[in-house]
Structure formats: structure tokens, C-alpha cells
Scaffold this motif. Structure first.
Motif, PDB file in Angstrom:
ATOM      1  N   LEU A 145     -11.143  -4.763   8.519  1.00 41.82           N
ATOM      2  CA  LEU A 145     -11.842  -5.300   7.350  1.00 41.82           C
ATOM      3  C   LEU A 145     -11.615  -4.494   6.078  1.00 41.82           C
ATOM      4  CD1 LEU A 145     -15.231  -6.445   8.934  1.00 41.82           C
ATOM      5  CD2 LEU A 145     -13.251  -7.847   8.311  1.00 41.82           C
ATOM      6  N   ASP A 146     -11.403  -3.178   6.186  1.00 40.54           N
ATOM      7  CA  ASP A 146     -11.186  -2.377   4.980  1.00 40.54           C
ATOM      8  C   ASP A 146      -9.714  -2.021   4.786  1.00 40.54           C
ATOM      9  OD1 ASP A 146     -10.932  -0.523   7.003  1.00 40.54           O
ATOM     10  OD2 ASP A 146     -12.120   1.033   5.997  1.00 40.54           O
ATOM     11  N   ILE A 147      -8.826  -2.815   5.416  1.00 46.00           N
ATOM     12  CA  ILE A 147      -7.384  -2.673   5.240  1.00 46.00           C
ATOM     13  C   ILE A 147      -6.920  -3.728   4.238  1.00 46.00           C
ATOM     14  CG2 ILE A 147      -5.142  -2.914   6.403  1.00 46.00           C
ATOM     15  CD1 ILE A 147      -6.692  -0.336   7.110  1.00 46.00           C
ATOM     16  N   ARG A 148      -5.940  -3.395   3.425  1.00 45.37           N
ATOM     17  CA  ARG A 148      -5.383  -4.370   2.490  1.00 45.37           C
ATOM     18  C   ARG A 148      -4.555  -5.395   3.255  1.00 45.37           C
ATOM     19  NH1 ARG A 148      -7.973  -4.027  -2.478  1.00 45.37           N
ATOM     20  NH2 ARG A 148      -8.505  -1.830  -2.789  1.00 45.37           N
ATOM     21  N   TYR A 149      -4.888  -6.671   3.054  1.00 41.67           N
ATOM     22  CA  TYR A 149      -4.211  -7.722   3.809  1.00 41.67           C
ATOM     23  C   TYR A 149      -2.706  -7.708   3.578  1.00 41.67           C
ATOM     24  CZ  TYR A 149      -2.619 -12.259   5.373  1.00 41.67           C
ATOM     25  OH  TYR A 149      -1.907 -13.257   5.988  1.00 41.67           O
ATOM     26  N   GLN A 150      -2.260  -7.382   2.377  1.00 42.81           N
ATOM     27  CA  GLN A 150      -0.830  -7.392   2.078  1.00 42.81           C
ATOM     28  C   GLN A 150      -0.053  -6.438   2.974  1.00 42.81           C
ATOM     29  OE1 GLN A 150       0.900  -5.806  -1.748  1.00 42.81           O
ATOM     30  NE2 GLN A 150       1.169  -7.992  -2.143  1.00 42.81           N
ATOM     31  N   LEU A 151      -0.641  -5.317   3.350  1.00 41.53           N
ATOM     32  CA  LEU A 151       0.039  -4.383   4.232  1.00 41.53           C
ATOM     33  C   LEU A 151       0.245  -4.990   5.618  1.00 41.53           C
ATOM     34  CD1 LEU A 151      -1.823  -1.128   3.167  1.00 41.53           C
ATOM     35  CD2 LEU A 151       0.613  -1.605   2.825  1.00 41.53           C
ATOM     36  N   LEU A 152      -0.744  -5.706   6.112  1.00 43.83           N
ATOM     37  CA  LEU A 152      -0.587  -6.409   7.387  1.00 43.83           C
ATOM     38  C   LEU A 152       0.496  -7.466   7.276  1.00 43.83           C
ATOM     39  CD1 LEU A 152      -4.333  -6.982   8.343  1.00 43.83           C
ATOM     40  CD2 LEU A 152      -2.713  -5.532   9.582  1.00 43.83           C
ATOM     41  N   GLN A 153       0.440  -8.257   6.214  1.00 42.18           N
ATOM     42  CA  GLN A 153       1.371  -9.372   6.060  1.00 42.18           C
ATOM     43  C   GLN A 153       2.812  -8.895   5.929  1.00 42.18           C
ATOM     44  OE1 GLN A 153       1.912 -11.611   2.334  1.00 42.18           O
ATOM     45  NE2 GLN A 153       0.864 -13.294   3.374  1.00 42.18           N
ATOM     46  N   ARG A 154       3.045  -7.854   5.126  1.00 42.80           N
ATOM     47  CA  ARG A 154       4.409  -7.365   4.950  1.00 42.80           C
ATOM     48  C   ARG A 154       4.955  -6.731   6.234  1.00 42.80           C
ATOM     49  NH1 ARG A 154       3.456 -10.156   0.999  1.00 42.80           N
ATOM     50  NH2 ARG A 154       3.936  -9.566  -1.153  1.00 42.80           N
ATOM     51  N   THR A 155       4.086  -6.092   7.006  1.00 42.82           N
ATOM     52  CA  THR A 155       4.518  -5.533   8.288  1.00 42.82           C
ATOM     53  C   THR A 155       4.927  -6.653   9.235  1.00 42.82           C
ATOM     54  OG1 THR A 155       3.039  -3.632   7.991  1.00 42.82           O
ATOM     55  CG2 THR A 155       3.840  -4.055  10.218  1.00 42.82           C
ATOM     56  N   LEU A 156       4.145  -7.717   9.262  1.00 42.58           N
ATOM     57  CA  LEU A 156       4.497  -8.873  10.087  1.00 42.58           C
ATOM     58  C   LEU A 156       5.803  -9.502   9.616  1.00 42.58           C
ATOM     59  CD1 LEU A 156       3.858 -10.980  12.279  1.00 42.58           C
ATOM     60  CD2 LEU A 156       2.500 -12.206  10.561  1.00 42.58           C
ATOM     61  N   ALA A 157       5.993  -9.629   8.293  1.00 40.88           N
ATOM     62  CA  ALA A 157       7.226 -10.215   7.763  1.00 40.88           C
ATOM     63  C   ALA A 157       8.440  -9.410   8.208  1.00 40.88           C
ATOM     64  CB  ALA A 157       7.153 -10.280   6.237  1.00 40.88           C
ATOM     65  N   ALA A 158       8.315  -8.093   8.221  1.00 40.64           N
ATOM     66  CA  ALA A 158       9.414  -7.249   8.693  1.00 40.64           C
ATOM     67  C   ALA A 158       9.718  -7.540  10.156  1.00 40.64           C
ATOM     68  CB  ALA A 158       9.065  -5.778   8.500  1.00 40.64           C
TER      69      ALA A 158
END
Length: 220
Positions: A145-158
Motif C-alpha cells: 500500500l505504501d509502494i509507488r505503483y509505477q515501480l511495480l508496473q515497470r518491474t512487471l513490464a521488464a
């Protein structure tokens, strides 16, 4: 030719301003000196067909096959992640998120409800997406919940791009730009460090290990 705009090869980049010229009219303002898109374009064009030095140190080689600005990847939940630069190297892919002081968008806790005023079904849908990330990373959803969503999304994109291209290695690298000599502990760095502390320096997602790194470059 090694630099391109978008996922294909129809729009080669020879000058840094070609990135601006390929943007849709309503997004051209994003390309400004001193902002991440322009600084990344100048840095990668100046590398003359190799990885920029800061990226090559993180990856362990300066060899570059191709790099694509504004690279689209369909991610969990049906959205499209626009990675600033998706670089293909001989033994993998490198997803690069360029930053000056632009934030990593919303915290997951805010992202879940971001579209609620437009669509009441959005929060349950986004909650399910967050739960999918949590399951993949072997966490509980509350920890994200206190993680920036963009970091999750970009990791998944990689990870997804590596899997689609049968690439054995993947990186998600934040390329941070700042004035020469500046030493600033930014909010972005704090957000990135918190993310790495939670998921580890090389989390596995979609059966792909994604190495996480932060590199720094001065304005060109």
C-alpha cells in the motif's frame, strides 16, 4: 541504427529531438530541457550506439542491440505501461525509468481509488491487480500500500518483455538526472529504496528475475 520510438522500427531516432517530434501533439510539452524525457534522450543519443556508461556499469556490459523510447507493454489489469526506454541487449532487456524530480506517480493505496469517481467498478478491479502483484512477490497486499505503483508496473513490464523475447536476463533501472555536483536525497530515491527493501534487489515475477538498480547522471 539502434534507437527507435515505440515498439517497432518504423521511427528511428538519430537526434535527441526526434523523440519530441514523435510524441503526439498533446504530449510534446513533456520534452523540455532539464526534464527526464529530454535528458534521457540526450544521454542515450550521446552514447553513440552503446549503453550509457551509468547503465552499462549496472548491467555489466555496454553492448546494445536496440533501445526504444516510450515502449508500450500490456500489463496486469489491462493497462499499458509506457516504459521510458526499453533496451534490448545481447543477453536480456533493460527497462529504464528516467527521472529528474518527477515522482513515481501514486502510492498503491491512492492508485486503487484514483478512478473511482469515473467508474465504481475500478477500485475492486485495481484491488485484484494489487493482490496479483502481492501473490507473485510472495507478500500480502497490505505490504504494497505504501509502494509507488509505477515501480511495480515497470518491474512487471521488464519481466513480460523479457519473457516475450525469450531473454534470459532482465533489469529495471531508474536513471536519475540532476545538475552536476548535486547530491540530493530525493523522495524518488526513498521510494525506490523502500521498494527494494520490500521485494529484494532481484524479485521474480512471471517466472523472470528482474534486477533492480538506481543510477545517476548529470544534466547533459
Amino acid at each position: 541504427m539502434k534507437l527507435f520510438f515505440g515498439a517497432g522500427y518504423a521511427h528511428p531516432i538519430t537526434l535527441c529531438t526526434d523523440v519530441r517530434d514523435n510524441l503526439p501533439l498533446d504530449r510534446k510539452y513533456h520534452y523540455r530541457d532539464g526534464r527526464s524525457m529530454a535528458e534521457a534522450a540526450k544521454c542515450w543519443c550521446a552514447a553513440s550506439g552503446s549503453l550509457p556508461d551509468s547503465i552499462s556499469k549496472a548491467v555489466g556490459s555496454n553492448e546494445l542491440t536496440t533501445a526504444h523510447f516510450e515502449y508500450p507493454t500490456r500489463v496486469w489489469g489491462g493497462g499499458v505501461s509506457m516504459t521510458d526506454i526499453m533496451a534490448f541487449v545481447p543477453d536480456g532487456i533493460v527497462a529504464v525509468e528516467a527521472k529528474v524530480d518527477e515522482p513515481f506517480d501514486e502510492l498503491v493505496s491512492s492508485w486503487i481509488f484514483e478512478e473511482e469517481h469515473k467508474n465504481s467498478e475500478s477500485p475492486p478491479h485495481r484491488t485484484a491487480v494489487v493482490e496479483r502483484y502481492a501473490n507473485a512477490l510472495r507478500l500480502n497486499s497490505a505490504q504494497l500500500l505504501d509502494i509507488r505503483y509505477q515501480l511495480l508496473q515497470r518491474t512487471l513490464a521488464a519481466a513480460l518483455t523479457a519473457r516475450e523475447n525469450s531473454a534470459p536476463k532482465a533489469w529495471m533501472i531508474v536513471q536519475s538526472f540532476s545538475p552536476a555536483g548535486a547530491q540530493i536525497k530525493s523522495q524518488n530515491r526513498e521510494d525506490f529504496d523502500r521498494f527494494v527493501k520490500l521485494v529484494g534487489s532481484a524479485p521474480t515475477i512471471e517466472d523472470v528475475q528482474v534486477r533492480l538498480a538506481w543510477v545517476s547522471d548529470a544534466f547533459s
